[in-house]
Write a protein that holds these residues in place. Structure first.
Motif, mmCIF file in Angstrom:
data_model
loop_
_atom_site.group_PDB
_atom_site.id
_atom_site.type_symbol
_atom_site.label_atom_id
_atom_site.label_comp_id
_atom_site.label_asym_id
_atom_site.label_seq_id
_atom_site.Cartn_x
_atom_site.Cartn_y
_atom_site.Cartn_z
ATOM 1 N N PRO A 1 0.821 -1.196 0.000
ATOM 2 C CA PRO A 1 0.000 0.000 0.000
ATOM 3 C C PRO A 1 0.858 1.250 0.000
ATOM 4 O O PRO A 1 1.953 1.265 0.545
ATOM 5 C CB PRO A 1 -0.809 -0.119 1.294
ATOM 6 N N GLY A 2 0.370 2.303 -0.600
ATOM 7 C CA GLY A 2 1.068 3.576 -0.590
ATOM 8 C C GLY A 2 1.030 4.162 0.809
ATOM 9 O O GLY A 2 0.342 3.653 1.692
ATOM 10 N N PRO A 3 1.795 5.240 1.025
ATOM 11 C CA PRO A 3 1.839 5.809 2.363
ATOM 12 C C PRO A 3 0.477 6.349 2.789
ATOM 13 O O PRO A 3 -0.262 6.877 1.971
ATOM 14 C CB PRO A 3 2.860 6.938 2.226
ATOM 15 N N ALA A 4 0.182 6.194 4.056
ATOM 16 C CA ALA A 4 -1.076 6.717 4.569
ATOM 17 C C ALA A 4 -1.009 8.240 4.547
ATOM 18 O O ALA A 4 0.060 8.836 4.503
ATOM 19 C CB ALA A 4 -1.291 6.209 5.986
ATOM 20 N N ARG A 5 -2.150 8.881 4.573
ATOM 21 C CA ARG A 5 -2.182 10.326 4.407
ATOM 22 C C ARG A 5 -1.898 11.080 5.706
ATOM 23 O O ARG A 5 -1.516 12.234 5.663
ATOM 24 C CB ARG A 5 -3.555 10.770 3.880
ATOM 25 N N ALA A 6 -2.127 10.428 6.860
ATOM 26 C CA ALA A 6 -2.047 11.151 8.122
ATOM 27 C C ALA A 6 -0.665 11.764 8.316
ATOM 28 O O ALA A 6 0.349 11.098 8.173
ATOM 29 C CB ALA A 6 -2.358 10.199 9.272
ATOM 30 N N GLU A 7 -0.611 13.041 8.638
ATOM 31 C CA GLU A 7 0.661 13.717 8.834
ATOM 32 C C GLU A 7 1.011 13.780 10.312
ATOM 33 O O GLU A 7 0.145 13.872 11.164
ATOM 34 C CB GLU A 7 0.589 15.136 8.276
ATOM 35 N N VAL A 8 2.299 13.726 10.588
ATOM 36 C CA VAL A 8 2.772 13.843 11.966
ATOM 37 C C VAL A 8 3.664 15.081 12.043
ATOM 38 O O VAL A 8 4.553 15.255 11.214
ATOM 39 C CB VAL A 8 3.566 12.576 12.371
ATOM 40 N N ARG A 9 3.388 15.911 13.022
ATOM 41 C CA ARG A 9 4.188 17.141 13.165
ATOM 42 C C ARG A 9 5.428 16.820 14.000
ATOM 43 O O ARG A 9 5.346 16.189 15.048
ATOM 44 C CB ARG A 9 3.297 18.209 13.796
ATOM 45 N N THR A 10 6.590 17.238 13.532
ATOM 46 C CA THR A 10 7.840 16.948 14.231
ATOM 47 C C THR A 10 8.922 17.901 13.730
ATOM 48 O O THR A 10 8.793 18.459 12.637
ATOM 49 C CB THR A 10 8.311 15.501 13.957
ATOM 50 N N ASN A 11 9.944 18.119 14.538
ATOM 51 C CA ASN A 11 11.089 18.882 14.029
ATOM 52 C C ASN A 11 12.346 18.008 14.039
ATOM 53 O O ASN A 11 13.466 18.507 14.074
ATOM 54 C CB ASN A 11 11.307 20.170 14.824
ATOM 55 N N ALA A 12 12.133 16.682 13.972
ATOM 56 C CA ALA A 12 13.252 15.744 14.023
ATOM 57 C C ALA A 12 14.188 15.937 12.829
ATOM 58 O O ALA A 12 13.749 16.254 11.722
ATOM 59 C CB ALA A 12 12.721 14.313 14.044
ATOM 60 N N ARG A 13 15.492 15.732 13.077
ATOM 61 C CA ARG A 13 16.485 15.769 11.994
ATOM 62 C C ARG A 13 16.694 14.331 11.515
ATOM 63 O O ARG A 13 17.166 13.485 12.269
ATOM 64 C CB ARG A 13 17.802 16.348 12.503
ATOM 65 N N ILE A 14 16.301 14.093 10.290
ATOM 66 C CA ILE A 14 16.395 12.735 9.734
ATOM 67 C C ILE A 14 17.437 12.741 8.620
ATOM 68 O O ILE A 14 17.326 13.505 7.655
ATOM 69 C CB ILE A 14 15.032 12.266 9.194
ATOM 70 N N LEU A 15 18.417 11.895 8.779
ATOM 71 C CA LEU A 15 19.504 11.831 7.803
ATOM 72 C C LEU A 15 19.399 10.514 7.046
ATOM 73 O O LEU A 15 19.311 9.443 7.651
ATOM 74 C CB LEU A 15 20.842 11.921 8.555
ATOM 75 N N ILE A 16 19.391 10.616 5.728
ATOM 76 C CA ILE A 16 19.286 9.431 4.884
ATOM 77 C C ILE A 16 20.584 9.294 4.101
ATOM 78 O O ILE A 16 20.951 10.191 3.330
ATOM 79 C CB ILE A 16 18.088 9.553 3.911
ATOM 80 N N LEU A 17 21.275 8.194 4.296
ATOM 81 C CA LEU A 17 22.542 7.969 3.580
ATOM 82 C C LEU A 17 22.263 7.174 2.315
ATOM 83 O O LEU A 17 21.908 5.999 2.375
ATOM 84 C CB LEU A 17 23.535 7.215 4.465
ATOM 85 N N GLY A 18 22.392 7.840 1.182
ATOM 86 C CA GLY A 18 22.171 7.159 -0.091
ATOM 87 C C GLY A 18 20.857 7.586 -0.719
ATOM 88 O O GLY A 18 19.827 7.618 -0.046
ATOM 89 N N ALA A 19 20.918 7.932 -2.019
ATOM 90 C CA ALA A 19 19.710 8.357 -2.742
ATOM 91 C C ALA A 19 19.332 7.341 -3.808
ATOM 92 O O ALA A 19 18.759 7.670 -4.832
ATOM 93 C CB ALA A 19 19.935 9.727 -3.365
#
Lengths: 442, 120
Positions: free
Chosen positions: A32-50
């Motif tokens: 399934p595709g991502p659910a629509r519900a949004e979550v508010r956050t100011n977390a710093r998320i680092l993704i290694l690799g594109a």
């Protein structure tokens, strides 16, 4: 753009029928595709690799999280559709079929640092890049993919592959896959001895060496040179495939196609001038001469990851896959670290199809945690391999951690049957599904 | 088999053909369907002569659709391996036959205009 689809509308609409047939079936197996519900956050998320995992999770998280500071670290500007490399190396698609720009897939509103990770410190929660940037994070997603260790094959020179040396290396990238095709095309015109092997390490798409062996056999037969030829498949251990029931079927197919299978052969070196490959065979070595040889090297985690302390300490120690929980894909020692794709130290799943199933799991656990809940999604080891047995036919092999076959269409598309519909999925629907996955839509 | 969503289905088709071409194809299919409905309403029924020609064109549409699909997928009839392959190929033929016959009927109706003498 596919050359077939910008001609007449009538033609395109007929291809639409094909799409309905193939895409519909392939789609029914999508997560399934991502659910629509949004979550508010100011977390710093680092993704290694594109790559497939990094771009797709960036899209999913950008959609789900409001206010998160998402940074993707990748020095590569080009994205490769790697499942297409086999098709390029079989002359069925041009090199450009697998190429696109990373910028085409990454969402807006995130930061893309166009450098590689040089150092990862999971204790201090900091990544240093090759350009000297210091990036702090609250959550780290490791989706670097793996590196092909060409240096481990003594005497091999990637720059020299092609018809002149009869040596190919279709894992190396689009251009190398195209040169591998040039070598295979020239070889199958005249025949001779074709040699195939796979490394003894974990590897991405363990079916690809076998597919390529079958495709070469097919071209020899189509060109009328099979009678004058010999094919050897040198397996690294005593099996062709890790899933026993699939292995039994492949054994039968190899026999039917008159491919000589030798076991316990691990490639050590290649003499590209003499066209001789040397394999470690237990305590000794064995030389095998060839007219065409597709080299696939050992595969390991990138050095920055191997030096980070994220790897397993007691498993795959020469390869460095990261120590994630095989169900949740969350790191065993650093709960704010997740893994997606080839880098994961799990028993199965170095394929794009597995990435598709990693994504909702990592998304669920990360977003749930940010929302103050516990994630529930799990990865069951799902791995899929459209095992091409000739141009026009394939077996859609899907399995899990327990070596169960887990067909997406039970009773409809038989997993161990060579079918046109399975070929059609690989040829037509797979890239579209992959692209939709990258955008976070599948 | 996991959950199936229409948005995922549409997303894959947009990727397969490109967003514009996909929706253009949907638009063309919708236009032909609307034109078919239009001529049926305008003529208060089907013109049997036109319908006969449309029916006669069906095998052409079926064969063309199958040939096209095999060409696009670099396949041959000998690659058809199991029951699902035959079902899909027959489905392609049926869609080709149906689509082409509607196109032929609509084209005749729009070019000639009005009713056949034998319209019912």
């Amino acid at each position: 753009m596919n050359p077939f689809i910008d001609t007449a509308v009538a033609a395109a609409s007929r291809r639409g029928f094909l799409g309905l047939a193939a895409g519909g079936l392939a789609l029914a197996a999508t997560t399934p595709g991502p659910a629509r519900a949004e979550v508010r956050t100011n977390a710093r998320i680092l993704i290694l690799g594109a790559g497939a995992g990094g771009a797709a999770i960036a899209n999913r998280l950008a959609e789900r999280l409001d206010g998160a500071r998402i940074t993707v670290v990748d020095g590569k500007t080009e994205h490769w559709y790697q499942p297409g490399l086999t098709l390029v190396a079989a002359g069925l698609r041009p090199a450009g079929y697998t190429r696109s720009a990373n910028s085409d897939w990454l969402p807006g509103g995130i930061t893309w640092v166009q450098e590689h990770a040089a150092e990862v410190d999971p204790d201090a929660q900091v990544v240093r890049t090759t350009g000297g940037q210091r990036l702090e994070y609250d959550y780290l997603i490791v989706s670097t993919g793996l590196v092909l260790d060409w240096d481990a094959v003594e005497g091999f020179d990637l720059d020299r592959i092609g018809p002149e040396t009869g040596t190919g290396a279709h894992y190396a990238g689009p251009d190398h896959a195209a040169r591998t095709w040039a070598a295979m095309d020239a070889f199958t015109d005249r025949g001779g001895h074709a040699l195939f092997s796979r490394p003894a390490t974990e590897m991405k798409c363990a079916g690809a060496p076998l597919k390529y062996c079958f495709l070469t056999d097919d071209y020899l037969r189509r060109k009328g040179t099979r009678e004058a030829s010999r094919i050897t498949y040198a397996a690294h251990n005593n099996a062709l495939f890790s899933v026993p029931i699939v292995n039994a079927k492949l054994d039968l197919l190899m026999r039917r196609q008159a491919v000589d299978v030798v076991h316990g052969h691990v490639l050590r070196s290649v003499d590209m001038d003499r066209k001789v490959a040397t394999f470690a065979t237990g305590e000794t070595t064995t030389d095998i001469g060839y007219d065409f040889f597709n080299v696939i090297p050992p595969q390991r985690a990138p050095q920055a990851i191997r030096a980070s302390g994220l790897s397993w300490a007691d498993r795959w120690t020469d390869q460095g896959w990261i120590e994630v929980d095989m169900q949740t894909l969350r790191h065993a020692r650093y709960p704010n670290v997740f893994g997606i794709g080839d880098i994961n130290g799990v028993p199965k799943g170095k394929t794009a199809a597995s990435v598709k199933w990693h994504l909702p799991v990592v998304e669920d656990h990360l977003v749930s945690e940010l929302a103050g809940r516990e994630g529930t999604a799990t990865f069951n080891g799902y791995t899929s391999c459209p095992m091409i047995t000739r141009v026009g036919r394939a077996m859609l092999i899907e399995f899990d951690y327990q070596d169960n076959l887990v067909p997406s269409f039970p009773g409809v598309v038989a997993p161990l049957e060579e079918l046109w519909i399975s070929w059609l999925m690989k040829e037509v629907a797979l890239k579209a599904t992959y692209n939709a996955m990258l955008r976070g839509r599948a | 088999m996991e959950e199936f969503s229409l948005s995922t289905f549409l997303a894959v088709f947009e990727e397969m053909f490109g967003t514009w071409l996909f929706w253009a194809m949907v638009g063309v299919a919708a236009l032909i369907t609307l034109a078919y409905a239009f001529v049926l309403i305008r003529d208060h029924g089907m013109g049997m002569r036109r319908f006969l020609l449309a029916q006669l064109s069906m095998p052409v549409g079926a064969v063309a659709a199958v040939a096209f699909v095999l060409w696009v997928t670099r396949s041959r009839v000998v690659d058809i391996g199991g029951p699902i392959d035959w079902i899909v190929l027959l489905g392609v033929a049926v869609l080709g036959a149906g689509g082409f016959s509607i196109l032929v009927y609509v084209a005749q109706s729009l070019i000639r205009g009005g009713r056949d003498s034998d319209a019912t």
